[in-house]
Design a protein around this motif. Structure first.
Motif, PDB file in Angstrom:
ATOM      1  N   VAL A  83       0.855  -1.215  -0.196  1.00  0.00           N
ATOM      2  CA  VAL A  83       0.041   0.138  -0.047  1.00  0.00           C
ATOM      3  C   VAL A  83       1.005   1.152   0.027  1.00  0.00           C
ATOM      4  CG1 VAL A  83      -1.846   1.252   1.211  1.00  0.00           C
ATOM      5  CG2 VAL A  83      -1.573  -1.183   1.535  1.00  0.00           C
ATOM      6  N   GLN A  84       0.504   2.160  -0.835  1.00  0.00           N
ATOM      7  CA  GLN A  84       1.111   3.503  -0.978  1.00  0.00           C
ATOM      8  C   GLN A  84       0.430   4.461  -1.036  1.00  0.00           C
ATOM      9  OE1 GLN A  84       5.101   3.263  -2.738  1.00  0.00           O
ATOM     10  NE2 GLN A  84       4.842   4.757  -4.181  1.00  0.00           N
ATOM     11  N   VAL A  85       0.752   5.598  -0.064  1.00  0.00           N
ATOM     12  CA  VAL A  85      -0.068   6.891  -0.367  1.00  0.00           C
ATOM     13  C   VAL A  85       0.638   7.538  -1.256  1.00  0.00           C
ATOM     14  CG1 VAL A  85      -0.900   8.858   1.037  1.00  0.00           C
ATOM     15  CG2 VAL A  85      -0.756   6.636   2.075  1.00  0.00           C
ATOM     16  N   ALA A  86      -0.113   7.978  -2.406  1.00  0.00           N
ATOM     17  CA  ALA A  86       0.763   8.558  -3.553  1.00  0.00           C
ATOM     18  C   ALA A  86       0.713   9.745  -3.342  1.00  0.00           C
ATOM     19  CB  ALA A  86       0.025   8.042  -4.801  1.00  0.00           C
ATOM     20  N   ALA A  87      -0.700  10.501  -3.079  1.00  0.00           N
ATOM     21  CA  ALA A  87      -0.770  12.104  -2.836  1.00  0.00           C
ATOM     22  C   ALA A  87      -2.021  12.330  -1.837  1.00  0.00           C
ATOM     23  CB  ALA A  87      -1.154  12.545  -4.229  1.00  0.00           C
ATOM     24  N   THR A  88      -1.793  13.247  -1.178  1.00  0.00           N
ATOM     25  CA  THR A  88      -2.931  13.615  -0.255  1.00  0.00           C
ATOM     26  C   THR A  88      -2.604  15.201   0.306  1.00  0.00           C
ATOM     27  OG1 THR A  88      -4.216  13.268   1.773  1.00  0.00           O
ATOM     28  CG2 THR A  88      -1.739  12.669   1.990  1.00  0.00           C
ATOM     29  N   ASP A  89      -3.789  15.988   0.587  1.00  0.00           N
ATOM     30  CA  ASP A  89      -3.592  17.125   1.541  1.00  0.00           C
ATOM     31  C   ASP A  89      -4.073  16.985   2.772  1.00  0.00           C
ATOM     32  OD1 ASP A  89      -6.335  16.888   1.117  1.00  0.00           O
ATOM     33  OD2 ASP A  89      -6.702  18.830   0.048  1.00  0.00           O
ATOM     34  N   TYR A  90      -4.688  15.777   3.216  1.00  0.00           N
ATOM     35  CA  TYR A  90      -5.141  15.364   4.510  1.00  0.00           C
ATOM     36  C   TYR A  90      -6.272  15.629   4.780  1.00  0.00           C
ATOM     37  CZ  TYR A  90      -0.084  14.126   4.880  1.00  0.00           C
ATOM     38  OH  TYR A  90       1.108  13.705   4.841  1.00  0.00           O
ATOM     39  N   ASP A  91      -6.799  16.889   4.293  1.00  0.00           N
ATOM     40  CA  ASP A  91      -8.128  17.602   4.425  1.00  0.00           C
ATOM     41  C   ASP A  91      -9.202  17.135   3.692  1.00  0.00           C
ATOM     42  OD1 ASP A  91      -6.770  18.649   7.048  1.00  0.00           O
ATOM     43  OD2 ASP A  91      -6.258  20.316   5.936  1.00  0.00           O
ATOM     44  N   GLN A  92      -8.850  17.050   2.302  1.00  0.00           N
ATOM     45  CA  GLN A  92     -10.000  16.769   1.320  1.00  0.00           C
ATOM     46  C   GLN A  92      -9.748  15.512   0.607  1.00  0.00           C
ATOM     47  OE1 GLN A  92      -9.699  19.828  -1.702  1.00  0.00           O
ATOM     48  NE2 GLN A  92     -11.872  19.577  -2.144  1.00  0.00           N
ATOM     49  N   PHE A  93      -8.543  15.268   0.267  1.00  0.00           N
ATOM     50  CA  PHE A  93      -8.411  14.015  -0.837  1.00  0.00           C
ATOM     51  C   PHE A  93      -7.167  13.213  -0.336  1.00  0.00           C
ATOM     52  CE2 PHE A  93      -5.205  16.456  -2.717  1.00  0.00           C
ATOM     53  CZ  PHE A  93      -4.439  15.561  -3.450  1.00  0.00           C
ATOM     54  N   ALA A  94      -7.111  11.938  -0.972  1.00  0.00           N
ATOM     55  CA  ALA A  94      -5.987  11.441  -1.023  1.00  0.00           C
ATOM     56  C   ALA A  94      -5.988  10.154  -2.323  1.00  0.00           C
ATOM     57  CB  ALA A  94      -5.868  10.266   0.286  1.00  0.00           C
ATOM     58  N   MET A  95      -5.051   9.854  -2.889  1.00  0.00           N
ATOM     59  CA  MET A  95      -4.859   8.953  -3.855  1.00  0.00           C
ATOM     60  C   MET A  95      -3.882   7.845  -3.216  1.00  0.00           C
ATOM     61  SD  MET A  95      -4.874  10.985  -7.556  1.00  0.00           S
ATOM     62  CE  MET A  95      -3.833  11.782  -7.320  1.00  0.00           C
ATOM     63  N   VAL A  96      -4.386   6.524  -3.123  1.00  0.00           N
ATOM     64  CA  VAL A  96      -3.737   5.274  -2.536  1.00  0.00           C
ATOM     65  C   VAL A  96      -3.737   4.355  -3.502  1.00  0.00           C
ATOM     66  CG1 VAL A  96      -3.544   4.039  -0.598  1.00  0.00           C
ATOM     67  CG2 VAL A  96      -4.601   6.248  -0.206  1.00  0.00           C
ATOM     68  N   PHE A  97      -2.475   3.763  -3.685  1.00  0.00           N
ATOM     69  CA  PHE A  97      -1.898   2.797  -4.492  1.00  0.00           C
ATOM     70  C   PHE A  97      -2.042   1.509  -3.865  1.00  0.00           C
ATOM     71  CE2 PHE A  97       1.201  -0.083  -6.777  1.00  0.00           C
ATOM     72  CZ  PHE A  97       0.782  -0.045  -8.148  1.00  0.00           C
ATOM     73  N   PHE A  98      -2.415   0.457  -4.401  1.00  0.00           N
ATOM     74  CA  PHE A  98      -2.632  -0.812  -3.652  1.00  0.00           C
ATOM     75  C   PHE A  98      -1.899  -2.074  -4.786  1.00  0.00           C
ATOM     76  CE2 PHE A  98      -5.873   1.437  -1.570  1.00  0.00           C
ATOM     77  CZ  PHE A  98      -5.719   1.350  -0.498  1.00  0.00           C
ATOM     78  N   LYS A  99      -1.066  -2.902  -4.269  1.00  0.00           N
ATOM     79  CA  LYS A  99      -0.381  -3.992  -5.230  1.00  0.00           C
ATOM     80  C   LYS A  99      -0.374  -5.023  -4.586  1.00  0.00           C
ATOM     81  CE  LYS A  99       3.694  -4.878  -8.093  1.00  0.00           C
ATOM     82  NZ  LYS A  99       5.046  -4.372  -8.451  1.00  0.00           N
ATOM     83  N   LYS A 100      -1.096  -6.224  -5.018  1.00  0.00           N
ATOM     84  CA  LYS A 100      -1.212  -7.491  -4.543  1.00  0.00           C
ATOM     85  C   LYS A 100      -0.636  -8.673  -5.621  1.00  0.00           C
ATOM     86  CE  LYS A 100      -5.378  -9.655  -4.426  1.00  0.00           C
ATOM     87  NZ  LYS A 100      -6.578 -10.035  -4.300  1.00  0.00           N
ATOM     88  N   ILE A 101       0.114  -9.354  -4.998  1.00  0.00           N
ATOM     89  CA  ILE A 101       0.697 -10.679  -5.646  1.00  0.00           C
ATOM     90  C   ILE A 101      -0.005 -11.835  -5.253  1.00  0.00           C
ATOM     91  CG2 ILE A 101       2.638 -11.866  -6.624  1.00  0.00           C
ATOM     92  CD1 ILE A 101       4.409  -9.604  -6.339  1.00  0.00           C
ATOM     93  N   SER A 102      -0.868 -12.407  -6.130  1.00  0.00           N
ATOM     94  CA  SER A 102      -1.727 -13.715  -5.830  1.00  0.00           C
ATOM     95  C   SER A 102      -1.501 -14.842  -6.736  1.00  0.00           C
ATOM     96  CB  SER A 102      -3.265 -13.424  -5.658  1.00  0.00           C
ATOM     97  OG  SER A 102      -3.814 -14.533  -5.060  1.00  0.00           O
ATOM     98  N   GLY A 103      -0.838 -15.811  -6.242  1.00  0.00           N
ATOM     99  CA  GLY A 103      -0.308 -16.963  -7.333  1.00  0.00           C
ATOM    100  C   GLY A 103       0.583 -16.154  -8.097  1.00  0.00           C
TER     101      GLY A 103
END
Length: 199
Positions: free
Chosen positions: A129-149
């Motif tokens: 999980v990685q927080v790509a961008a946020t201003d904390y008060d209004q928005f955030a863009m968060v990246f998720f990466k999963k390796i399954s099999g």
């Protein structure tokens, strides 16, 4: 003879449909390296905690036409003494409130996390999980990466502190998702609801 041709045509059609169904997960857009995903500079863990509404979602396993109307859900980040987050997502499913709870453990870089207790998910080899961008008060863009099999799945969410965000933030999210190799067909925005997600 006519019956034999009809059976052959039916079997051929079933084969095509089956291969198309497999293609929807086998032909995944490759997941980018975490090093190629922005990381919020000077991430402030205490300011990031609290309730976020999932306004937008984009990912290599997301299909706009398959998702249909995507109902908004909320995610609460609760900062712990060890600097991990207890993360609770609340969503409306089959007319009842569903709670999905997990732990995000900090990594060596502020704003980057791994899934705690990953052994509870036997098919998952890694989850970042990685927080790509946020201003904390209004928005955030968060990246998720999963390796399954042998498959790598990735998604990014557009969080809002409120259920509605300005058009320019949604456009910024679309640009971010496309910078990861996704197309319009992989990007959806949620329909706000008052059920469950404010609990």
């Amino acid at each position: 003879m006519a019956l034999g041709v009809l059976c052959l045509a039916t079997l051929t059609l079933l084969g095509v449909l089956q291969s198309q169904a497999q293609d929807s997960t086998e032909n995944l857009i490759p997941a980018p390296s975490l090093l190629k995903v922005p990381l919020q500079p000077g991430f402030q863990k205490d300011r990031f905690q609290g309730r976020w509404y999932v306004v937008g979602l984009a990912g290599n396993a997301v299909r706009k036409e398959e998702e249909g109307r995507f109902t908004m859900y909320s995610t609460i980040y609760d900062l712990q003494e060890d600097n991990s987050y207890n993360v609770t997502s609340i969503l409306l499913r089959d007319q009842r409130c569903d709670y999905w709870i997990r732990t995000f453990v900090p990594s060596s870089r502020a704003g980057r996390f791994t899934l705690g207790n990953i052994r509870s998910y036997p098919k998952v080899r890694s989850y970042s999980v990685q927080v790509a961008a946020t201003d904390y008060d209004q928005f955030a863009m968060v990246f998720f990466k999963k390796i399954s099999g042998k498959k790598q799945y990735f998604k990014t969410t557009l969080y809002g502190r409120t259920k509605e965000l300005p058009a320019e933030l949604k456009e910024r999210f679309v640009r971010f998702a496309k910078s990861l190799g996704l197309t319009d067909d992989h990007i959806i925005f949620s329909v706000p609801t008052d059920q469950c997600i404010d609990n």
